[in-house]
Design a protein around this motif. Structure first.
Motif, PDB file in Angstrom:
ATOM      1  N   ASP A   1      -4.712 -17.658  29.158  1.00  0.00           N
ATOM      2  CA  ASP A   1      -5.375 -16.813  28.162  1.00  0.00           C
ATOM      3  C   ASP A   1      -5.750 -15.453  28.740  1.00  0.00           C
ATOM      4  OD1 ASP A   1      -5.061 -18.875  26.390  1.00  0.00           O
ATOM      5  OD2 ASP A   1      -7.136 -19.591  26.524  1.00  0.00           O
ATOM      6  N   TYR A   2      -6.225 -15.430  29.982  1.00  0.00           N
ATOM      7  CA  TYR A   2      -6.524 -14.140  30.630  1.00  0.00           C
ATOM      8  C   TYR A   2      -5.253 -13.293  30.735  1.00  0.00           C
ATOM      9  CZ  TYR A   2     -11.110 -15.907  32.228  1.00  0.00           C
ATOM     10  OH  TYR A   2     -12.398 -16.394  32.299  1.00  0.00           O
ATOM     11  N   MET A   3      -4.166 -13.911  31.162  1.00  0.00           N
ATOM     12  CA  MET A   3      -2.906 -13.185  31.309  1.00  0.00           C
ATOM     13  C   MET A   3      -2.461 -12.603  29.974  1.00  0.00           C
ATOM     14  SD  MET A   3       0.807 -14.592  32.680  1.00  0.00           S
ATOM     15  CE  MET A   3       1.195 -15.547  31.207  1.00  0.00           C
ATOM     16  N   GLU A   4      -2.522 -13.417  28.932  1.00  0.00           N
ATOM     17  CA  GLU A   4      -2.044 -12.952  27.631  1.00  0.00           C
ATOM     18  C   GLU A   4      -2.960 -11.880  27.040  1.00  0.00           C
ATOM     19  OE1 GLU A   4      -1.310 -16.478  25.301  1.00  0.00           O
ATOM     20  OE2 GLU A   4       0.625 -16.778  26.307  1.00  0.00           O
ATOM     21  N   GLN A   5      -4.241 -11.911  27.401  1.00  0.00           N
ATOM     22  CA  GLN A   5      -5.174 -10.900  26.908  1.00  0.00           C
ATOM     23  C   GLN A   5      -4.985  -9.563  27.622  1.00  0.00           C
ATOM     24  OE1 GLN A   5      -9.303 -12.071  27.159  1.00  0.00           O
ATOM     25  NE2 GLN A   5     -10.068 -10.082  26.439  1.00  0.00           N
ATOM     26  N   TYR A   6      -4.826  -9.606  28.953  1.00  0.00           N
ATOM     27  CA  TYR A   6      -4.849  -8.366  29.729  1.00  0.00           C
ATOM     28  C   TYR A   6      -3.465  -7.867  30.154  1.00  0.00           C
ATOM     29  CZ  TYR A   6      -9.837  -9.395  29.953  1.00  0.00           C
ATOM     30  OH  TYR A   6     -11.146  -9.664  29.632  1.00  0.00           O
ATOM     31  N   SER A   7      -2.474  -8.748  30.275  1.00  0.00           N
ATOM     32  CA  SER A   7      -1.102  -8.351  30.632  1.00  0.00           C
ATOM     33  C   SER A   7      -0.120  -9.218  29.853  1.00  0.00           C
ATOM     34  CB  SER A   7      -0.866  -8.500  32.146  1.00  0.00           C
ATOM     35  OG  SER A   7      -1.587  -7.539  32.877  1.00  0.00           O
ATOM     36  N   PRO A   8       0.019  -8.968  28.551  1.00  0.00           N
ATOM     37  CA  PRO A   8       0.802  -9.870  27.688  1.00  0.00           C
ATOM     38  C   PRO A   8       2.284  -9.953  28.035  1.00  0.00           C
ATOM     39  CG  PRO A   8       0.105  -7.889  26.506  1.00  0.00           C
ATOM     40  CD  PRO A   8      -0.634  -7.885  27.802  1.00  0.00           C
ATOM     41  N   ASN A   9       2.806  -9.027  28.820  1.00  0.00           N
ATOM     42  CA  ASN A   9       4.225  -9.088  29.194  1.00  0.00           C
ATOM     43  C   ASN A   9       4.458  -9.803  30.524  1.00  0.00           C
ATOM     44  OD1 ASN A   9       5.149  -7.665  26.895  1.00  0.00           O
ATOM     45  ND2 ASN A   9       4.463  -5.745  27.829  1.00  0.00           N
ATOM     46  N   ALA A  10       3.373 -10.251  31.169  1.00  0.00           N
ATOM     47  CA  ALA A  10       3.496 -10.897  32.480  1.00  0.00           C
ATOM     48  C   ALA A  10       4.025 -12.322  32.346  1.00  0.00           C
ATOM     49  CB  ALA A  10       2.145 -10.906  33.184  1.00  0.00           C
ATOM     50  N   TRP A  11       4.524 -12.848  33.449  1.00  0.00           N
ATOM     51  CA  TRP A  11       4.927 -14.248  33.563  1.00  0.00           C
ATOM     52  C   TRP A  11       3.970 -14.961  34.520  1.00  0.00           C
ATOM     53  CZ3 TRP A  11       8.988 -17.085  31.422  1.00  0.00           C
ATOM     54  CH2 TRP A  11       9.931 -16.364  30.672  1.00  0.00           C
ATOM     55  N   MET A  12       3.638 -16.202  34.189  1.00  0.00           N
ATOM     56  CA  MET A  12       2.876 -17.026  35.121  1.00  0.00           C
ATOM     57  C   MET A  12       3.806 -18.008  35.808  1.00  0.00           C
ATOM     58  SD  MET A  12      -0.383 -19.597  34.579  1.00  0.00           S
ATOM     59  CE  MET A  12      -1.499 -18.270  34.141  1.00  0.00           C
ATOM     60  N   LEU A  13       3.773 -17.991  37.130  1.00  0.00           N
ATOM     61  CA  LEU A  13       4.485 -18.980  37.940  1.00  0.00           C
ATOM     62  C   LEU A  13       3.415 -19.959  38.398  1.00  0.00           C
ATOM     63  CD1 LEU A  13       6.692 -16.519  40.041  1.00  0.00           C
ATOM     64  CD2 LEU A  13       7.014 -17.328  37.684  1.00  0.00           C
ATOM     65  N   ASN A  14       3.364 -21.121  37.758  1.00  0.00           N
ATOM     66  CA  ASN A  14       2.280 -22.060  38.008  1.00  0.00           C
ATOM     67  C   ASN A  14       2.715 -23.188  38.921  1.00  0.00           C
ATOM     68  OD1 ASN A  14      -0.351 -23.366  37.509  1.00  0.00           O
ATOM     69  ND2 ASN A  14       0.955 -24.929  36.610  1.00  0.00           N
ATOM     70  N   TYR A  15       2.049 -23.311  40.056  1.00  0.00           N
ATOM     71  CA  TYR A  15       2.304 -24.452  40.922  1.00  0.00           C
ATOM     72  C   TYR A  15       0.992 -25.187  41.217  1.00  0.00           C
ATOM     73  CZ  TYR A  15       1.926 -20.291  43.982  1.00  0.00           C
ATOM     74  OH  TYR A  15       1.567 -19.079  44.542  1.00  0.00           O
TER      75      TYR A  15
END
Length: 452
Positions: free
Chosen positions: A131-145
Motif C-alpha cells: 500500500d505504501y508503494m502504490e501510494q507513493y510510487s505507483p509505477n514501482a515493482w516490489m520484489l518480495n522475499y
C-alpha cells in the motif's frame, strides 16, 4: 544507462548488509542512483544503516543513501521495493519453533504451525508495504522475499490482486548452487532447470547444461548417497549445524520418488516424526541464528561504525541473492531471463488448482513474469500439493475474516500435525503468544452472532 532508486524494506535485517554488498558488486549491470532503508525498528536499523552508509561511501560514493522509519520518505521516488521483513523478529521465530515442539510437532519457521503463525504476522506487514508503494510510487515493482513466501503470495493474490509484486525465494537458488558444486560447474547459470511445486515444497524434474546434456543422472547418484552435502561446503547463509542434517536428509526424501530431486523442506512434511525426534526444544534454529548470524552481522556492523572503515571487516556478499539483481534487471531491461517465481497457476500445471500460487520457471520481462507450461504432474506430488495449498488458502481466509475455525482447519490439515485436538492445543498457545501481531480471531458462533 538509467540509474534506479531502491528501497530495502527490512533495513535492520541481518541479510541487509549482504544484499547491499551484492548490489554494489553489480552496479555495472544494474546502476543505482539512490538506496534507501526502511524499517519500523529505528534502533535496530540504525546499526545496519550506519555500517552500510560507510560501505557505500567507500565503494560507490555517488549513490544517495537514506535510512528512515517514515513511509512517505522511504517509498517516494523509488523504482523497486526489495522487501524482506520479519514481523516479530527472531524472538517470535523462537516461539514459532518452540510452541509446536512442546506438543510433539515440527517446530520450523516456514513449515507447519510455526510457518502458519509467522504467516499470520507477515500478511499485514507485507500488505502495508504494498500500500505504501502504490501510494507513493505507483509505477514501482516490489520484489518480495519475505517469508513464509507461500502464505504471503496467496495473501497478495487474494487481497491485492492488481499489485505489481513478485514473490520470490532463494532456497531453490541456494540448492542449485549446491548442485553446481556437485557437478563441478562454475555457476548454477550453467544449468537449465525444470521445477514445479509450492514454495518450500517442490521438485526438480529436469536439469541440463547449456548444450542440452542431461545432468540428472550424476546429481541423482550423488543425492542417493550424500543428499545435497558437498565437499565444497555450504553457502554462507546455511552454516548452522542443523542445515547439514537438512541437506543429508534429502537422501530419504529422494528415495520416495527417484524420478525427481526434492526441495530440502520436504523433510518436514514427509518425516515429521524424525524431525521432532532430532530437535532440541530448548535450543532451536532460531537460537542458532541469534547466537550465530545475528551476533556476527551486528558485531561487524558495530566495528564498521566504530572505526569508520570496512578495513578488516568480514561481512560478505550473499552471492546466491544475485537473483534479486537478475529479477530487477529482467524488469528494467526486458531481458526475458528464465527464473523460478511464485505465480498464480492459471493452468501452467494442468491438473492443479488454477488459483494456487505455484513455484515454477517463468520468463521475466518488463511486463512481469510469463509462466512456462509444466503439463500434468504425478498423483503423489499432486496430492501433497493439494493438501498444502489448502493450508495456505485457509490461513489467508482466517486472517481476512478473523475466523478461529479456518485457522484451526489450516493447522489440522497440515501434514506435520497429527490430529485436530493437537492442532487446537497448538493454536490456543499460538494465539496467546501472538496477541500483539495477529488480528483477533472469533469462533464460528461469535461470527454468526456478530453478523445477525
Amino acid at each position: 544507462m538509467k540509474k534506479y532508486s531502491i528501497v530495502i524494506a527490512g533495513g535492520g535485517s541481518t541479510f541487509t548488509p549482504g544484499i547491499v554488498l551484492m548490489l554494489l558488486d553489480n552496479l555495472n549491470k544494474f546502476p543505482i542512483r539512490k538506496l534507501k532503508f526502511y524499517d519500523n525498528d529505528e534502533e535496530r536499523q540504525s546499526i545496519v544503516a550506519g555500517a552500510c552508509e560507510i560501505i557505500i561511501k567507500e565503494k560507490a560514493p555517488e549513490i544517495e543513501f537514506v535510512a528512515t522509519t517514515d513511509p512517505e520518505e522511504a517509498f517516494t521516488d523509488v523504482d523497486f521495493v526489495m522487501a524482506h521483513i520479519r514481523v516479530g523478529k527472531y524472538a517470535m521465530r523462537e516461539l514459532d519453533e518452540k510452541i509446536p515442539l512442546k506438543h510433539g510437532v515440527v517446530g520450523q519457521e516456514t513449515c507447519g504451525p510455526g510457518g502458519i503463525a509467522y504467516g499470520m504476522r507477515s500478511i499485514g506487514g507485507v500488505l502495508e508495504l504494498v500500500d505504501y508503494m502504490e501510494q507513493y510510487s505507483p509505477n514501482a515493482w516490489m520484489l518480495n522475499y519475505s517469508n513464509p513466501a507461500a502464505i504471503v503470495a496467496e495473501a497478495t493474490r487474494r487481497l491485492r490482486p492488481n499489485s505489481k509484486i513478485l514473490n520470490i525465494c532463494d532456497m531453490p537458488v541456494a540448492t542449485e548452487d549446491l548442485m553446481s558444486k556437485i557437478l563441478g560447474l562454475s555457476s548454477r547459470k550453467e544449468m537449465n532447470v525444470r521445477y514445479y511445486g509450492l514454495n518450500h515444497f517442490g521438485w526438480w524434474t529436469d536439469i541440463r547444461d547449456n548444450d542440452g546434456n542431461d545432468l540428472m543422472p550424476k546429481l541423482k547418484e550423488h543425492v542417493r548417497q550424500y543428499g545435497y552435502v558437498t565437499n565444497a561446503g555450504q553457502n554462507e547463509q546455511h552454516i548452522e549445524a542443523s542445515w547439514n542434517d537438512t541437506f543429508l536428509k534429502v537422501r530419504d526424501t529422494y528415495a520416495m520418488d527417484p524420478e525427481t530431486l526434492p526441495n530440502t523442506y520436504l523433510k518436514y512434511y514427509l518425516f515429521p516424526d524424525y524431525v521432532v525426534e532430532h530437535s532440541n526444544s530448548e535450543y532451536t534454529r532460531a537460537n542458532e541464528v541469534m547466537d550465530g548470524r545475528e551476533k556476527f552481522v551486528f558485531g561487524e556492523c558495530e566495528k564498521v561504525i566504530k572505526q569508520q572503515s570496512t578495513e578488516g571487516i568480514k561481512l560478505h556478499t550473499d552471492d546466491h541473492a544475485s537473483y534479486i539483481v537478475d529479477l530487477a534487471r529482467a524488469i528494467a531491461y526486458n531481458t526475458h531471463e528464465r527464473m523460478l517465481l511464485i505465480v498464480e497457476n492459471k493452468g501452467a500445471i494442468e491438473n492443479f488448482d488454477p488459483t494456487a500460487m505455484v513455484e515454477i520457471p517463468c520468463i521475466v520481462g518488463s511486463n512481469g513474469p510469463e509462466p512456462l507450461s509444466i503439463g500434468t504432474i504425478p498423483q503423489f506430488q499432486k496430492g501433497l500439493m493439494e493438501q498444502q495449498v489448502s493450508v495456505e488458502k485457509l490461513v489467508v481466509e482466517a486472517w481476512a475474516t478473523g475466523s478461529y475455525q479456518r485457522l484451526w482447519q489450516a493447522l489440522t490439515l497440515s501434514k506435520t500435525v497429527p490430529s485436530a485436538k493437537v492442532a487446537k492445543d497448538i493454536l490456543d498457545d499460538l494465539i496467546e503468544a501472538n496477541k500483539e501481531y495477529w488480528p483477533e480471531l472469533k469462533k464460528e458462533a461469535e461470527l454468526v452472532t456478530a453478523n445477525v
